[in-house]
Design an enzyme around this catalytic site. Structure first.
Site, PDB file in Angstrom:
ATOM      1  N   CYS A 170      -4.712 -16.138   0.882  1.00 11.56           N
ATOM      2  CA  CYS A 170      -3.480 -16.089   0.905  1.00 11.56           C
ATOM      3  C   CYS A 170      -3.120 -14.554   1.135  1.00 11.56           C
ATOM      4  O   CYS A 170      -2.617 -14.457   0.105  1.00 11.56           O
ATOM      5  CB  CYS A 170      -3.361 -16.814  -0.364  1.00 11.56           C
ATOM      6  SG  CYS A 170      -1.900 -16.468  -0.971  1.00 11.56           S
ATOM      7  N   ASP A 182     -11.129 -20.357   2.334  1.00 13.14           N
ATOM      8  CA  ASP A 182     -10.284 -20.122   1.667  1.00 13.14           C
ATOM      9  C   ASP A 182     -10.612 -19.274   0.707  1.00 13.14           C
ATOM     10  O   ASP A 182     -10.635 -19.493  -0.740  1.00 13.14           O
ATOM     11  CB  ASP A 182      -9.707 -20.950   1.072  1.00 13.14           C
ATOM     12  CG  ASP A 182      -8.283 -21.020   0.461  1.00 13.14           C
ATOM     13  OD1 ASP A 182      -7.336 -19.775   0.777  1.00 13.14           O
ATOM     14  OD2 ASP A 182      -7.659 -21.191  -0.615  1.00 13.14           O
ATOM     15  N   LYS A 239      -6.824 -27.061  -2.365  1.00 17.95           N
ATOM     16  CA  LYS A 239      -6.468 -27.813  -1.196  1.00 17.95           C
ATOM     17  C   LYS A 239      -8.137 -28.438  -1.561  1.00 17.95           C
ATOM     18  O   LYS A 239      -7.821 -29.744  -0.173  1.00 17.95           O
ATOM     19  CB  LYS A 239      -7.281 -27.077  -0.234  1.00 17.95           C
ATOM     20  CG  LYS A 239      -6.023 -25.640   0.502  1.00 17.95           C
ATOM     21  CD  LYS A 239      -6.594 -24.329   0.605  1.00 17.95           C
ATOM     22  CE  LYS A 239      -5.657 -23.445   1.251  1.00 17.95           C
ATOM     23  NZ  LYS A 239      -5.173 -22.623  -0.363  1.00 17.95           N
ATOM     24  N   ASP A 241     -22.687 -19.756  -5.522  1.00 18.49           N
ATOM     25  CA  ASP A 241     -22.236 -19.390  -5.367  1.00 18.49           C
ATOM     26  C   ASP A 241     -22.061 -19.201  -3.641  1.00 18.49           C
ATOM     27  O   ASP A 241     -23.112 -19.956  -2.653  1.00 18.49           O
ATOM     28  CB  ASP A 241     -23.244 -18.000  -5.528  1.00 18.49           C
ATOM     29  CG  ASP A 241     -22.658 -16.090  -4.568  1.00 18.49           C
ATOM     30  OD1 ASP A 241     -22.093 -16.403  -3.879  1.00 18.49           O
ATOM     31  OD2 ASP A 241     -22.538 -14.991  -4.897  1.00 18.49           O
ATOM     32  N   CYS A 280     -14.789 -22.304  -1.076  1.00 12.45           N
ATOM     33  CA  CYS A 280     -14.132 -21.208  -2.411  1.00 12.45           C
ATOM     34  C   CYS A 280     -12.743 -22.574  -2.646  1.00 12.45           C
ATOM     35  O   CYS A 280     -12.138 -22.070  -2.333  1.00 12.45           O
ATOM     36  CB  CYS A 280     -13.828 -19.817  -2.385  1.00 12.45           C
ATOM     37  SG  CYS A 280     -14.281 -19.126  -0.775  1.00 12.45           S
TER      38      CYS A 280
HETATM   39  C1  LIG Z   1      -7.753 -18.142  -3.436  1.00 13.13           C
HETATM   40  S1  LIG Z   1      -9.163 -18.485  -4.158  1.00 13.13           S
HETATM   41  C2  LIG Z   1      -9.189 -20.448  -3.734  1.00 13.13           C
HETATM   42  C3  LIG Z   1      -7.862 -21.113  -3.750  1.00 13.13           C
HETATM   43  C4  LIG Z   1      -7.990 -22.743  -3.414  1.00 13.13           C
HETATM   44  N1  LIG Z   1      -9.070 -23.245  -2.716  1.00 13.13           N
HETATM   45  C5  LIG Z   1      -7.376 -23.331  -4.042  1.00 13.13           C
HETATM   46  O1  LIG Z   1      -6.590 -24.176  -2.639  1.00 13.13           O
HETATM   47  O2  LIG Z   1      -7.069 -23.997  -5.736  1.00 13.13           O
HETATM   48  C6  LIG Z   1     -10.453 -18.562  -3.802  1.00 13.13           C
HETATM   49  C7  LIG Z   1     -11.821 -18.593  -4.883  1.00 13.13           C
HETATM   50  O3  LIG Z   1     -13.372 -18.504  -4.612  1.00 13.13           O
HETATM   51  C8  LIG Z   1     -13.936 -18.589  -5.909  1.00 13.13           C
HETATM   52  N2  LIG Z   1     -14.829 -17.020  -5.039  1.00 13.13           N
HETATM   53  C9  LIG Z   1     -15.152 -16.457  -5.212  1.00 13.13           C
HETATM   54  N3  LIG Z   1     -16.128 -15.404  -5.214  1.00 13.13           N
HETATM   55  C10 LIG Z   1     -17.063 -16.766  -4.372  1.00 13.13           C
HETATM   56  C11 LIG Z   1     -18.082 -17.186  -3.851  1.00 13.13           C
HETATM   57  N4  LIG Z   1     -19.100 -16.239  -3.298  1.00 13.13           N
HETATM   58  N5  LIG Z   1     -18.604 -18.253  -3.683  1.00 13.13           N
HETATM   59  C12 LIG Z   1     -17.660 -19.450  -4.200  1.00 13.13           C
HETATM   60  N6  LIG Z   1     -16.580 -19.085  -4.850  1.00 13.13           N
HETATM   61  C13 LIG Z   1     -15.715 -18.066  -4.751  1.00 13.13           C
HETATM   62  C14 LIG Z   1     -12.866 -17.415  -6.423  1.00 13.13           C
HETATM   63  O4  LIG Z   1     -13.651 -17.620  -7.782  1.00 13.13           O
HETATM   64  C15 LIG Z   1     -11.464 -18.148  -6.320  1.00 13.13           C
HETATM   65  O5  LIG Z   1     -11.741 -18.985  -7.607  1.00 13.13           O
END
Ligand SMILES: C[S@@+](CC[C@H](N)C(=O)[O-])C[C@H]1O[C@@H](n2cnc3c(N)ncnc32)[C@H](O)[C@@H]1O
Length: 446
Positions: free
Chosen positions: A382, A329, A265, A312, A259
């Protein structure tokens, strides 16, 4: 009289900019992005820009408290949204800033008359005069009479009750200090991309625990390494989570960020992976956020340039059992970053958990499926909320027989008071970081 009317229709540019930003936030925008936008357009002197930022951020942060004060002062539960925003800005100047009362009052009446209509000038004046009759502690005392202790804590720390309950659940009497820390805007934390920049290039005070960061007030874009993509902005808590994953004992092999958007990260992990000649794959469901990841990683040269995929994570585009280190994350309520997102506490609700928790479980399950035998998985949020943290880990690990929970605090030996069982829980009031949660899991070797 004609002079007064003329003056009312000319609110100052700073308050007008704050009103524009607050209206946008009330309709769903983010306070930090909207404030930056109005400041970019208004081109105010530095001092006025700081005034606008404090006015918008402080008003957003204390919104729930100000709404209760406005109700008590006016006897009304609701106002038209534009008038309500003007009154909130007035309340913050009167109760939360060092603006003299007469100036706050006159300027807000001018603003409301110009932006909402001359017809609201009298009401604005009358309500704010009553607001000005007490200071903020006086209002809190007045409104706390008869409240149960947790409702009074919610009022005193300017949080909705469900967020107070989540903190008390984890910290007991320590909750008040954690909630109070959410009301202090932190100095931005910068981070190097390892191998591309040194911490001394960040021109700030080194972060307490992370060897990759520095605290630096002011505009991050003033730092050449940030402008050039060799460094970025990242809370120290996120730096520690990435570092813990890199420190764990794991086999050689590629790394996966499940994610990844917007890429903080992934950018730190890429540098750490490259030190070991490993490749990072960064997946993100939303294409525009996948682009942000690519932007965050842009400075890394060949070889081992990280791969960014708009995908996804619950429908893997990779073979199972492939990666030596995986981070999930996951999307969460963000209750751990309230100090940096002033409007967020009033926008989120417990109903969000009903959508997020199943997704969090699915993503942790996918992360475990993606890990190679003997590989490690970091599950990070977070948010400290139990439903998104230890309860997700408990549910997912209970449903599988191929996982061992590792001692995550042992991976951050220099960081005191992190342990919450085998998990890491960071806190703004203890560590000066966002309230990040980290569980470390190992996929058993077959
Ligand atoms: C908490 S943020 C991650 C922050 C990132 N790791 C960073 O340090 O910059 C969660 C991310 O997961 C993405 N997300 C949501 N559902 C997801 C999925 N099914 N598969 C992959 N990414 C997803 C969101 O769009 C969002 O950008």
């Amino acid at each position: 009289m004609p002079n007064r009317t003329l003056r009312r229709r000319r609110p100052d540019a700073a308050r007008r900019a704050a009103f524009t930003a607050l209206r946008a936030v009330s309709e769903g925008a983010y306070a930090n992005l909207e404030t930056a936008k109005v400041l970019g357009e208004a081109r105010l002197p530095v001092r006025d820009a700081a005034f606008v930022t404090e006015l918008v951020f402080g008003t957003c942060r204390l919104q729930g408290t100000y709404d209760r004060i406005l109700t008590a002062a006016s006897g009304r539960d609701t106002f038209d949204p534009p008038l309500r925003d003007a009154l909130r800005l007035g309340a913050h100047q009167l109760l939360g800033m060092r603006v003299p009362s007469h100036a706050a009052l006159a300027a807000t009446v001018d603003l409301a008359a110009a932006e909402v209509g001359e017809r609201v000038a009298g009401l604005t004046n009358a309500v704010l005069r009553k607001v000005a009759a007490r200071d903020l502690p006086g209002w809190i005392d007045h409104l706390s009479a008869g409240l149960d202790p947790l409702d009074a804590l919610a009022l005193r720390t300017h949080h909705p009750r469900w967020i107070v309950d989540a903190h008390v659940d984890l910290l007991g009497e320590g909750a008040e200090a954690a909630l109070a820390a959410n009301n202090v805007t932190p100095v931005p934390h910068l981070v190097v991309r390892p191998g591309l920049a040194r911490v001394d290039e960040l021109d700030g005070e080194p972060t307490t625990y992370s060897p990759f960061g520095a605290r630096r007030a002011g505009n991050p874009a003033d730092v050449p390494a940030v402008r050039e993509g060799r460094a970025g902005v990242q809370d120290e808590g996120s730096q520690l989570v990435a570092w813990a994953l890199a420190q764990a004992d794991a086999p050689a092999g590629p790394w996966l960020d499940l994610c990844a958007g917007p890429g903080g990260k992934a950018a730190l992990l890429t540098g750490l992976a490259r030190e070991r000649d490993e490749l990072l794959l960064a997946a993100e469901r939303l294409p525009h956020r996948a682009q942000l990841v690519a932007q965050a990683l842009r400075a890394y040269p060949e070889p081992n340039v990280p791969v960014v995929l708009a995908a996804d994570g619950t429908r893997p585009a990779w073979r199972p059992a492939t990666f030596a280190r995986v981070i999930a994350d996951v999307p969460c309520t963000g209750l751990g970053a309230l100090r940096r997102r002033p409007e967020s506490r009033w926008r989120r609700s417990p109903a969000d958990l009903a959508d997020l928790v199943p997704l969090q479980r699915a993503l942790l399950g996918s992360a475990l499926d993606a890990a190679a035998p003997g590989g490690v998985v970091a599950y990070a949020t977070c948010s400290p909320h139990r439903a998104e943290t230890s309860e997700v880990v408990a549910a997912v690990t209970a449903s599988r027989e191929d996982v061992t929970i590792l001692d995550a605090p042992a991976l951050l030996p220099g960081v005191a008071h992190t342990a919450s069982g085998p998990f890491v829980q960071l806190w703004p009031h203890r560590h000066g970081t966002d309230a990040m949660f980290l569980a470390m899991l190992r996929k058993d070797a077959r």
